[in-house]
Design a protein around this motif. Structure first.
Motif, PDB file in Angstrom:
ATOM      1  N   GLY A  32     -52.831   1.802  44.176  1.00  0.00           N
ATOM      2  CA  GLY A  32     -53.781   2.806  44.651  1.00  0.00           C
ATOM      3  C   GLY A  32     -54.608   3.490  43.587  1.00  0.00           C
ATOM      4  N   VAL A  33     -54.556   3.029  42.319  1.00  0.00           N
ATOM      5  CA  VAL A  33     -55.304   3.732  41.270  1.00  0.00           C
ATOM      6  C   VAL A  33     -56.786   3.378  41.262  1.00  0.00           C
ATOM      7  CG1 VAL A  33     -53.356   4.068  39.705  1.00  0.00           C
ATOM      8  CG2 VAL A  33     -54.695   1.953  39.579  1.00  0.00           C
ATOM      9  N   GLY A  34     -57.159   2.267  41.917  1.00  0.00           N
ATOM     10  CA  GLY A  34     -58.555   1.859  41.925  1.00  0.00           C
ATOM     11  C   GLY A  34     -58.814   0.593  41.136  1.00  0.00           C
ATOM     12  N   LYS A  35     -57.833  -0.301  41.071  1.00  0.00           N
ATOM     13  CA  LYS A  35     -58.019  -1.562  40.343  1.00  0.00           C
ATOM     14  C   LYS A  35     -59.132  -2.390  40.971  1.00  0.00           C
ATOM     15  CE  LYS A  35     -53.628  -2.762  40.740  1.00  0.00           C
ATOM     16  NZ  LYS A  35     -52.985  -1.551  41.297  1.00  0.00           N
ATOM     17  N   GLU A  36     -59.287  -2.284  42.305  1.00  0.00           N
ATOM     18  CA  GLU A  36     -60.345  -3.030  42.979  1.00  0.00           C
ATOM     19  C   GLU A  36     -61.725  -2.561  42.535  1.00  0.00           C
ATOM     20  OE1 GLU A  36     -58.038  -1.145  44.485  1.00  0.00           O
ATOM     21  OE2 GLU A  36     -57.067  -2.202  46.138  1.00  0.00           O
ATOM     22  N   LEU A  37     -61.856  -1.251  42.304  1.00  0.00           N
ATOM     23  CA  LEU A  37     -63.143  -0.719  41.848  1.00  0.00           C
ATOM     24  C   LEU A  37     -63.507  -1.249  40.472  1.00  0.00           C
ATOM     25  CD1 LEU A  37     -63.196   3.037  42.913  1.00  0.00           C
ATOM     26  CD2 LEU A  37     -64.748   1.234  43.633  1.00  0.00           C
ATOM     27  N   VAL A  38     -62.513  -1.362  39.598  1.00  0.00           N
ATOM     28  CA  VAL A  38     -62.769  -1.887  38.262  1.00  0.00           C
ATOM     29  C   VAL A  38     -63.203  -3.353  38.360  1.00  0.00           C
ATOM     30  CG1 VAL A  38     -61.770  -2.330  35.988  1.00  0.00           C
ATOM     31  CG2 VAL A  38     -61.129  -0.270  37.257  1.00  0.00           C
ATOM     32  N   ALA A  39     -62.524  -4.118  39.210  1.00  0.00           N
ATOM     33  CA  ALA A  39     -62.910  -5.518  39.406  1.00  0.00           C
ATOM     34  C   ALA A  39     -64.326  -5.605  39.969  1.00  0.00           C
ATOM     35  CB  ALA A  39     -61.919  -6.199  40.353  1.00  0.00           C
ATOM     36  N   GLN A  40     -64.647  -4.715  40.876  1.00  0.00           N
ATOM     37  CA  GLN A  40     -65.997  -4.714  41.450  1.00  0.00           C
ATOM     38  C   GLN A  40     -67.043  -4.400  40.381  1.00  0.00           C
ATOM     39  OE1 GLN A  40     -67.046  -1.531  44.258  1.00  0.00           O
ATOM     40  NE2 GLN A  40     -67.689  -3.124  45.689  1.00  0.00           N
ATOM     41  N   ALA A  41     -66.707  -3.481  39.466  1.00  0.00           N
ATOM     42  CA  ALA A  41     -67.639  -3.141  38.393  1.00  0.00           C
ATOM     43  C   ALA A  41     -67.871  -4.340  37.469  1.00  0.00           C
ATOM     44  CB  ALA A  41     -67.103  -1.955  37.591  1.00  0.00           C
ATOM     45  N   ILE A  42     -66.824  -5.100  37.186  1.00  0.00           N
ATOM     46  CA  ILE A  42     -66.971  -6.295  36.355  1.00  0.00           C
ATOM     47  C   ILE A  42     -67.861  -7.315  37.050  1.00  0.00           C
ATOM     48  CG2 ILE A  42     -65.730  -8.249  35.347  1.00  0.00           C
ATOM     49  CD1 ILE A  42     -63.328  -6.377  34.963  1.00  0.00           C
ATOM     50  N   HIS A  43     -67.643  -7.504  38.344  1.00  0.00           N
ATOM     51  CA  HIS A  43     -68.422  -8.497  39.094  1.00  0.00           C
ATOM     52  C   HIS A  43     -69.896  -8.103  39.209  1.00  0.00           C
ATOM     53  CE1 HIS A  43     -69.499 -11.409  42.185  1.00  0.00           C
ATOM     54  NE2 HIS A  43     -69.983 -10.413  42.907  1.00  0.00           N
ATOM     55  N   THR A  44     -70.153  -6.877  39.644  1.00  0.00           N
ATOM     56  CA  THR A  44     -71.538  -6.460  39.899  1.00  0.00           C
ATOM     57  C   THR A  44     -72.339  -6.257  38.618  1.00  0.00           C
ATOM     58  OG1 THR A  44     -70.840  -4.138  40.008  1.00  0.00           O
ATOM     59  CG2 THR A  44     -70.938  -5.368  42.083  1.00  0.00           C
ATOM     60  N   GLY A  45     -71.651  -6.054  37.498  1.00  0.00           N
ATOM     61  CA  GLY A  45     -72.363  -5.845  36.248  1.00  0.00           C
ATOM     62  C   GLY A  45     -72.693  -7.110  35.498  1.00  0.00           C
ATOM     63  N   GLY A  46     -72.325  -8.272  36.024  1.00  0.00           N
ATOM     64  CA  GLY A  46     -72.514  -9.524  35.309  1.00  0.00           C
ATOM     65  C   GLY A  46     -73.427 -10.496  36.037  1.00  0.00           C
ATOM     66  N   PRO A  47     -73.548 -11.702  35.506  1.00  0.00           N
ATOM     67  CA  PRO A  47     -74.462 -12.696  36.082  1.00  0.00           C
ATOM     68  C   PRO A  47     -74.009 -13.263  37.425  1.00  0.00           C
ATOM     69  CG  PRO A  47     -73.189 -13.640  34.251  1.00  0.00           C
ATOM     70  CD  PRO A  47     -72.904 -12.177  34.264  1.00  0.00           C
ATOM     71  N   ARG A  48     -72.759 -13.000  37.829  1.00  0.00           N
ATOM     72  CA  ARG A  48     -72.272 -13.512  39.112  1.00  0.00           C
ATOM     73  C   ARG A  48     -72.498 -12.542  40.265  1.00  0.00           C
ATOM     74  NH1 ARG A  48     -68.574 -17.890  38.583  1.00  0.00           N
ATOM     75  NH2 ARG A  48     -68.246 -18.469  36.389  1.00  0.00           N
ATOM     76  N   ALA A  49     -73.200 -11.446  40.028  1.00  0.00           N
ATOM     77  CA  ALA A  49     -73.343 -10.390  41.031  1.00  0.00           C
ATOM     78  C   ALA A  49     -74.004 -10.877  42.318  1.00  0.00           C
ATOM     79  CB  ALA A  49     -74.134  -9.227  40.440  1.00  0.00           C
ATOM     80  N   ARG A  50     -74.860 -11.911  42.215  1.00  0.00           N
ATOM     81  CA  ARG A  50     -75.548 -12.421  43.409  1.00  0.00           C
ATOM     82  C   ARG A  50     -74.645 -13.298  44.272  1.00  0.00           C
ATOM     83  NH1 ARG A  50     -81.509 -14.326  41.110  1.00  0.00           N
ATOM     84  NH2 ARG A  50     -82.167 -12.282  40.301  1.00  0.00           N
ATOM     85  N   HIS A  51     -73.488 -13.620  43.744  1.00  0.00           N
ATOM     86  CA  HIS A  51     -72.577 -14.513  44.452  1.00  0.00           C
ATOM     87  C   HIS A  51     -71.349 -13.743  44.933  1.00  0.00           C
ATOM     88  CE1 HIS A  51     -75.073 -17.861  43.212  1.00  0.00           C
ATOM     89  NE2 HIS A  51     -75.058 -17.378  41.971  1.00  0.00           N
ATOM     90  N   PRO A  52     -70.469 -14.385  45.727  1.00  0.00           N
ATOM     91  CA  PRO A  52     -69.386 -13.625  46.393  1.00  0.00           C
ATOM     92  C   PRO A  52     -68.356 -13.035  45.441  1.00  0.00           C
ATOM     93  CG  PRO A  52     -69.712 -15.784  47.418  1.00  0.00           C
ATOM     94  CD  PRO A  52     -70.494 -15.782  46.143  1.00  0.00           C
TER      95      PRO A  52
END
Length: 596
Positions: free
Chosen positions: A307-327
């Motif tokens: 519950g600390v927000g690990k999913e949010l950190v993963a989302q930040a890695i995904h959306t901040g990189g070149p794969r953001a347009r993909h799933p």
């Protein structure tokens, strides 16, 4: 199948019909914070309801005055008289100093709901309805059971449309009659019901939700229902309650039944909606590192408590990189039965195993050219670990039941609350897989180490849960102090659930200490991390429930100390599931005194 005992014993007389008083057949059914109680009305004299002496029926509810209202039988009529209470007495929503009450009327004493019911001469309680705290503990156990045996658990949240007080006098017996004996019904708040449907999949849960709402069609206020199912919509008991609450908030009079959106098989709930509320230096450093890693393709291991927000950190890695347009796909490895884990990850061909009626694509193919978050990766079986290692090395895999290799381009992010290095040393997690995953490690601190974020997060969750109708809702000073004093072992997810329930319970424009869960109030009253004071030390308990809570809390502390604060060992010594022990520790705010 309905509960025969409930339908036989809890008979409701149609509103306006003559009331038989002989044999004390008329009783008050009282719905309050801790559950439901039934008190027969005396044939002569009065019954006073209040918070303390000299009331005849004493309820520990902060909305009640010491002597709140008096119920009196006069001939064939029942009258209620307000005794100068602070929050007033209402009959069918209208404030009244003295008025006649008929069967079917709703009487409000502050936030306590009272109705008249016709009971058998020997009935003393309303069967089949329990408090939220008891149902929450049972839900934890049901999720563990469902995970172990590959089954499902459904949850319904029933509430009234608008701000009108819910007609609980009608809802509870009728809803209970539509459920099976094994299903459970609880008061989430005085105006909201929570239902646990044991071994109920998506289809059955949706069907029961429709049946319950249809059975109350045309009533005022209108019934709204949200529903959610483990593991299709949520991966834990806390996530179930969070997703069912979110679904209920989307329900309207035109669309009174709303289901939580399904996620991938065993998938985790959508990322916590914290809108990147970052106030602590440690979390600022976490997200700076996430942004730095976004441009690379290397695997990342995110560690932190549940519950600390690990999913949010993963989302930040995904959306901040070149794969953001993909799933960005997510799968909770701990929520999938071991026999299905490889199918969930890699898919299967038709006929690969019993029940495989058609070809299925796994999450790796769904995440092609994007990012895959493997949450709770420490729960993977040895076979699944070996298959995952091969995919990371070759970027190829075979669907279950096929010899044809499929090539994928997926960036893998793993998350866990477990110590993978210790597991590797113990031989329960492959060391070569760990070395492949922990090229970069991000440690997300628990909420108790991010005190600057507790109230900003809580205020965000209030705004999201309250909606436009209660924009000015806030925390009073005592509630805010309690929020900051509590240890939050469930972290941001537990905070969100506590705030959403407090929004439902709040009577006015402020959330008070009494609107918060018991465990948060205990922590505020007894100090951070401390259990309730045992009987005989300090202030004495005011009723048997408080005394039993204090005794149970002290027994838990004694058992933890005797077992070196090892929760699994303590649970075995006490003869209870570990999840039940964890729930009780959260409820009482118990944690090791020297822990951070």
């Amino acid at each position: 199948m309905p509960d025969d005992r409930t339908s036989a014993e809890a008979t409701t007389i149609r509103a306006g019909t003559p009331v038989p008083l002989a044999g004390r057949h008329i009783a008050l059914v009282v719905f309050f914070r801790e559950g439901v109680t039934v008190r027969p009305l005396p044939e002569t004299g009065a019954l006073v309801v209040g918070r303390g002496e000299p009331a005849d029926l004493k309820l520990e509810d902060p909305s009640l005055s010491r002597q709140h209202a008096r119920f009196v039988c006069e001939g064939d009529e029942v009258w209620v008289e307000d005794l100068g209470s602070t929050n007033g007495t209402r009959i069918n929503g209208r404030r009244s100093r003295r008025g006649r009450v008929k069967v079917g009327d709703a009487v409000g004493l502050g936030s306590v709901a009272v109705s008249l019911h016709a009971l058998s001469a020997v009935e003393t309680e309303l069967h089949g309805v329990e408090s939220y705290e008891r149902l929450a503990a049972a839900l934890e156990e049901e999720v563990v059971r469902a995970q172990t045996f590959g089954r499902a658990v459904g949850v319904l949240l029933l509430q009234a449309a608008g701000r009108t007080a819910a007609r609980l006098d009608r809802w509870c017996p009728n809803v209970r009659a539509l459920l099976r004996p094994v299903d459970r019904l609880a008061l989430y708040s005085p105006g909201v019901l929570l239902v646990c449907l044991v071994e109920s999949d998506l289809q059955r849960t949706a069907k029961v939700a429709e049946q319950v709402v249809l059975a109350h069609k045309g009533e005022r206020p209108a019934m709204l229902c949200g529903w959610s199912v483990y593991p299709d919509c949520a991966a834990s008991a806390e996530a179930l309650i969070a997703t069912v609450g979110a679904a209920a908030r989307q329900a309207t009079r035109r669309a009174p039944v709303v289901g939580a959106p399904p996620v991938a098989l065993g998938g985790s709930a959508p990322p916590l909606e914290s809108a990147r509320v970052v106030r602590s230096p440690r979390m600022e450093e976490v997200f700076r590192l996430a942004e730095h890693l976004a441009a690379s393709q290397i695997p990342v291991l995110i560690q932190g408590e549940t519950g600390v927000g690990k999913e949010l950190v993963a989302q930040a890695i995904h959306t901040g990189g070149p794969r953001a347009r993909h799933p960005l796909r997510s799968v909770n490895c701990g929520a999938i039965p071991q026999t299905l884990i490889e199918s969930a990850l890699f898919g299967h061909e038709r006929g690969a195993f019993t029940g495989a009626d058609q070809k299925s694509v796994g999450v790796f193919e769904h995440a092609h050219r994007g990012t895959l978050l493997l949450d709770e990766i420490g729960e993977l079986s040895a076979a699944a670990q070996a298959a995952l290692l091969r995919v990371l090395d070759t970027k190829r895999f075979c669907r279950v039941g096929s010899a044809v290799e499929v090539e994928v381009d997926v960036r893998v992010i793993a998350a866990t609350h477990r110590d993978l290095e210790a597991m590797a040393q113990a031989g329960t997690f492959r060391a070569d897989l760990l070395y492949r995953l922990n090229t970069m490690v991000i440690n997300v601190p628990p909420l108790r180490e991010r005190l600057q974020e507790i109230m900003p997060l809580a205020e965000h969750f209030v705004r999201r849960a309250a909606g436009r109708g209660r924009r000015g809702l806030r925390f009073d000073p005592a509630a805010a102090a309690a929020m900051q004093a509590y240890g939050w072992p469930g972290n941001v997810r537990e905070l969100r659930n506590a705030v959403e329930r407090a929004v439902v319970l709040a009577l006015d424009d402020a959330i008070t200490l009494d609107d918060l869960p018991d465990r948060v109030r205990h922590a505020h009253r007894h100090g951070v991390g401390a259990p309730p004071v045992p009987p005989g030390q300090g202030q004495q308990p005011t009723n048997i429930k408080s005394a039993l809570d204090q005794v149970e809390a002290q027994l838990l502390v004694d058992a933890l100390e005797a077992n070196g604060w090892n929760q699994s060992q303590t649970a075995r010594a006490l003869g209870m599931p570990r999840r039940t022990l964890v729930y009780k520790l959260r409820r009482y705010g118990i944690r090791k005194k020297d822990s951070p």
